[in-house]
Design a protein around this motif. Structure first.
Motif, mmCIF file in Angstrom:
data_model
loop_
_atom_site.group_PDB
_atom_site.id
_atom_site.type_symbol
_atom_site.label_atom_id
_atom_site.label_comp_id
_atom_site.label_asym_id
_atom_site.label_seq_id
_atom_site.Cartn_x
_atom_site.Cartn_y
_atom_site.Cartn_z
ATOM 1 N N ASN A 462 0.822 -1.218 0.000
ATOM 2 C CA ASN A 462 0.000 0.000 0.000
ATOM 3 C C ASN A 462 0.856 1.269 0.000
ATOM 4 O O ASN A 462 0.482 2.291 -0.573
ATOM 5 N N LYS A 465 1.702 3.121 -3.272
ATOM 6 C CA LYS A 465 0.632 3.751 -4.066
ATOM 7 C C LYS A 465 0.232 5.097 -3.457
ATOM 8 O O LYS A 465 0.339 5.292 -2.258
ATOM 9 N N ARG A 467 -2.929 6.227 -3.836
ATOM 10 C CA ARG A 467 -4.275 5.935 -3.332
ATOM 11 C C ARG A 467 -4.471 4.425 -3.374
ATOM 12 O O ARG A 467 -4.030 3.753 -4.303
ATOM 13 N N VAL A 468 -5.169 3.901 -2.362
ATOM 14 C CA VAL A 468 -5.445 2.459 -2.285
ATOM 15 C C VAL A 468 -6.940 2.241 -2.141
ATOM 16 O O VAL A 468 -7.678 3.143 -1.700
ATOM 17 N N LEU A 469 -7.380 1.065 -2.488
ATOM 18 C CA LEU A 469 -8.787 0.728 -2.336
ATOM 19 C C LEU A 469 -9.145 0.765 -0.843
ATOM 20 O O LEU A 469 -8.408 0.271 0.009
ATOM 21 N N GLU A 473 -7.306 -0.887 2.635
ATOM 22 C CA GLU A 473 -6.811 -0.092 3.758
ATOM 23 C C GLU A 473 -7.461 -0.555 5.061
ATOM 24 O O GLU A 473 -6.802 -0.648 6.110
ATOM 25 N N TYR A 508 -11.319 5.074 -3.340
ATOM 26 C CA TYR A 508 -9.878 5.048 -3.068
ATOM 27 C C TYR A 508 -9.500 6.210 -2.171
ATOM 28 O O TYR A 508 -9.984 7.325 -2.342
ATOM 29 N N TYR A 604 -11.313 11.356 -0.986
ATOM 30 C CA TYR A 604 -11.406 10.066 -1.695
ATOM 31 C C TYR A 604 -11.779 10.327 -3.155
ATOM 32 O O TYR A 604 -12.220 11.419 -3.538
ATOM 33 N N THR A 606 -13.128 7.945 -6.934
ATOM 34 C CA THR A 606 -13.714 6.679 -7.405
ATOM 35 C C THR A 606 -12.807 5.995 -8.418
ATOM 36 O O THR A 606 -13.209 5.013 -9.038
ATOM 37 N N THR A 607 -11.602 6.527 -8.619
ATOM 38 C CA THR A 607 -10.638 5.904 -9.528
ATOM 39 C C THR A 607 -9.320 5.731 -8.812
ATOM 40 O O THR A 607 -9.011 6.460 -7.858
ATOM 41 N N ASP A 608 -8.521 4.770 -9.264
ATOM 42 C CA ASP A 608 -7.215 4.499 -8.680
ATOM 43 C C ASP A 608 -6.219 5.468 -9.300
ATOM 44 O O ASP A 608 -5.738 5.267 -10.418
ATOM 45 N N HIS A 610 -2.761 6.764 -9.340
ATOM 46 C CA HIS A 610 -1.396 6.489 -8.884
ATOM 47 C C HIS A 610 -0.535 7.709 -9.068
ATOM 48 O O HIS A 610 -0.511 8.281 -10.124
#
Length: 610
Positions: A462, A465, A467-469, A473, A508, A604, A606-608, A610
């Motif tokens: 984690n 990255k 951002r993580v899901l 987390e 995320y 937060y 809604t997309t990952d 990076h």
């Protein structure tokens, strides 16, 4: 951007101001040229100035008033009275209380033009327009207004009103301390008393009040005084005395300055003298005075005086039994004069119209060329402005994009720095817990070490990255809490609540933001307590923000103590949250066993990302 627009607007304003100044300079130049030009050319310059003023908004109304007034004076001089009246009225319609010019002569010229045309309604309109502009303390202006009203009502045959304004005029003139100016008004008053009220005694009393010394100094005053005195004496059948005053009036008329009306001013006493001489049967003398009047230029004499001369000539021929050839000759002269006058008038008007039309066409062509040139210049300026604005906009958005990207990179670097500081801290605390457990319970320590290895692997993944899901987390956080349950002597209970979303929703968040606060509660809030420790997490999803509350039942602390004990990881988290969500860490703490409540807002997506 704002500075550029300000500069651009200033440039455009200066450009417009320079154009207006150039146009005003051109108009003033046309007026100066017209002042020294011959009659026909003068008209051309004034029309060009009028065209420029009508097709622009330069200057104030004063320059337009001046131009209309100049045109009115030009037409009046040429004898085109109706055109003169229109130009004067155009000028007067632009006047108001804020007009700075002295406009006495303008209003009088306009009134005089309409009075000559016998348009008495327009005369009263001009008087009503003039009245609010004069100062009550300026008695000369007030007297001028009453003079115009007096003569207007006289033309309308409303003699009571005319007599009233004559009285007001005399009162105003009495305040000017200029006694000579009152004499014409007194003569007018004498006429009203004699003709309209039949007061011959009052009439002669007024005329006798006029000083002889003043009459000798001013020939025009003598002409009016002696002429009217003679007329009144004639009607009183005092013809010898009337003749005496008629002759004195003629001598005064000869001394008046040269003017277009002087022929009529001389012909009038000649006609009066001839009339009284005929009545006194002094026919030869009467004939001489009639011949003198005709010799002045019969065609140029006022029509009313022409009519009187014709009548007296006819009476003289009838009484002396002469042939009426002289009367017929005079009638022919009148007819020819009228034909010449009408021909000259229409010729002048047609010439003026043709000249105005040619000037107008020339001005239209020149103005069209100027407008095309100005339009081309404005188009070039507009294109330049548009291109500059486009380039400026592109530059602005590019700089903003670079700045945003730079700030974002800074946050990501800061976030990674945060994780590099938190991971060793987390690892050290966990290994210390396992080391203590090996001595007490090797089997339990082995299980704990297995869980820790999996937990450490997930935390390390984690931390790579941005951002993580959220679900991952939470799994890592639960693993950490399970490890802490095994190491704490009194045990640990925890509960996680979700509002407006589920744990497995695809959202995320930045990693390792919640764990330091949970760790802080365990390491500091539960230190040396003799009861079961409890931690409750409340997570509420709102637009682009997760509201997170970490509550424990450990030892309470104040916000100040929290800050003094706060390690570098908490400080970095606070700075990160301030930049991303504009919110700070909120600390609420009570007494023993009431615990501490920490509230934060986590961004937060809604997309990952990076």
């Amino acid at each position: 951007m704002r500075l550029f627009l300000t500069i651009l607007i200033s440039i455009l304003a200066i450009s417009c101001q320079q154009r207006e100044e150039k146009l005003l300079k051109r108009i003033y130049g046309l007026h100066q040229t017209a002042d020294t030009a011959v009659s026909a050319t003068q008209h051309k310059y004034l029309l060009e100035a009028r065209y420029l003023l009508l097709n622009s908004k330069v200057g104030d109304d004063s320059i337009r008033i001046d131009n209309f007034n100049r045109l009115g004076l030009y037409y009046r001089k040429r004898g085109i009275i109706d055109s003169a009246a229109n130009q004067f009225y155009n000028a007067i319609s632009l006047t108001g209380e804020n007009t700075q010019q002295r406009l006495d002569s303008l209003f009088y010229s306009g009134w005089e033009a309409y009075y000559t045309l016998k348009n008495y309604g327009d005369c009263l309109t001009i008087c009503d327009k003039y009245a609010p502009l004069i100062k009550s303390s300026d008695h000369q202006q007030v007297a001028s207004l009453y003079y115009m009203k007096e003569n207007t009502f006289k033309g309308l045959r409303q003699y009571d009103s005319a007599f009233f304004y004559n009285k007001k005029r005399l009162e105003a003139l009495a305040r000017t301390e200029d006694e000579i100016s009152t004499f014409p008004a007194k003569i007018s008053r004498a006429q009203y008393l004699y003709y309209d009220f039949g007061d011959s005694e009052g009439t002669f009393a007024i005329l006798d009040s006029i000083e002889a010394s003043s009459v000798e100094k001013i020939p025009e005053l003598g002409r009016q005084l002696y002429g009217n005195y003679g007329v009144f004496l004639y009607y009183e059948d005092r013809k010898q005395e009337a003749l005496k005053y008629y002759i004195k009036g003629l001598e005064a008329a000869k001394k008046t300055p040269d003017s277009p009306d002087k022929i009529t001013l001389l012909a009038y006493p000649y006609a009066n003298i001839a009339e009284v001489l005929i009545d006194l049967e002094r026919y030869e003398e009467a004939e001489k005075y009639l011949d003198s009047a005709v010799a002045l230029g019969f065609a140029n004499i006022d029509r009313g005086v022409q009519s009187s001369l014709l009548k007296y000539t006819y009476n003289l021929n009838r009484l002396t039994e002469n042939e009426s050839k002289e009367v017929m000759r005079l009638l022919d002269s009148v007819i020819y004069a009228l034909d010449d006058q009408y021909t000259q008038k229409f010729t002048n008007e047609l010439k003026a119209l043709n000249e105005a039309s040619r000037t107008e066409q020339d001005l239209i062509q020149r103005n069209t060329a100027t407008q095309i040139e100005n339009l081309q210049l404005q188009t070039r300026i507009l294109i330049t402005v548009v291109i500059a604005l486009v380039l400026l906009t592109i530059g602005f958005w590019y700089l903003r994009y670079r700045n945003t990207k730079f700030q974002r990179t800074q946050l990501q670097l800061q976030q990674r720095l945060l994780r590099t500081q938190m991971n060793p801290h987390y690892t050290s605390n966990s290994l210390y817990a396992i080391g203590r457990l090996i001595k007490k319970s090797p089997e339990q320590a082995s299980n704990l070490l297995t869980k820790f290895s999996r937990q450490l692997r997930q935390v390390m993944e984690n931390s790579l990255k941005n951002r993580v899901l959220f679900e991952d987390e939470m799994t890592a956080l639960k693993g950490y809490l399970e490890l802490q349950k095994l190491r704490l002597t009194r045990g640990l209970e925890y509960k996680i609540n979700y509002e407006n979303f589920q744990e497995d929703d695809p959202i995320y968040i930045p990693p390792m933001l919640i764990q330091p606060f949970v760790e802080n509660a365990i390491e500091h809030g539960f230190k040396d307590i003799d009861y079961l420790g409890r931690i409750e997490l409340q997570l509420c999803r709102e637009q682009k923000i997760l509201k997170c509350t970490i509550a424990d039942n450990g030892k309470g602390l104040s916000e100040g103590k929290f800050e003094t004990r706060e390690n570098s990881s908490i400080g970095l988290i606070r700075e990160f949250l301030l930049k991303t969500t504009k919110s700070d860490i909120v600390v609420e703490s009570g007494d023993e066993e009431s615990g501490t409540r920490i509230s934060i807002q986590i961004p937060y997506s809604t997309t990952d990302d990076h």
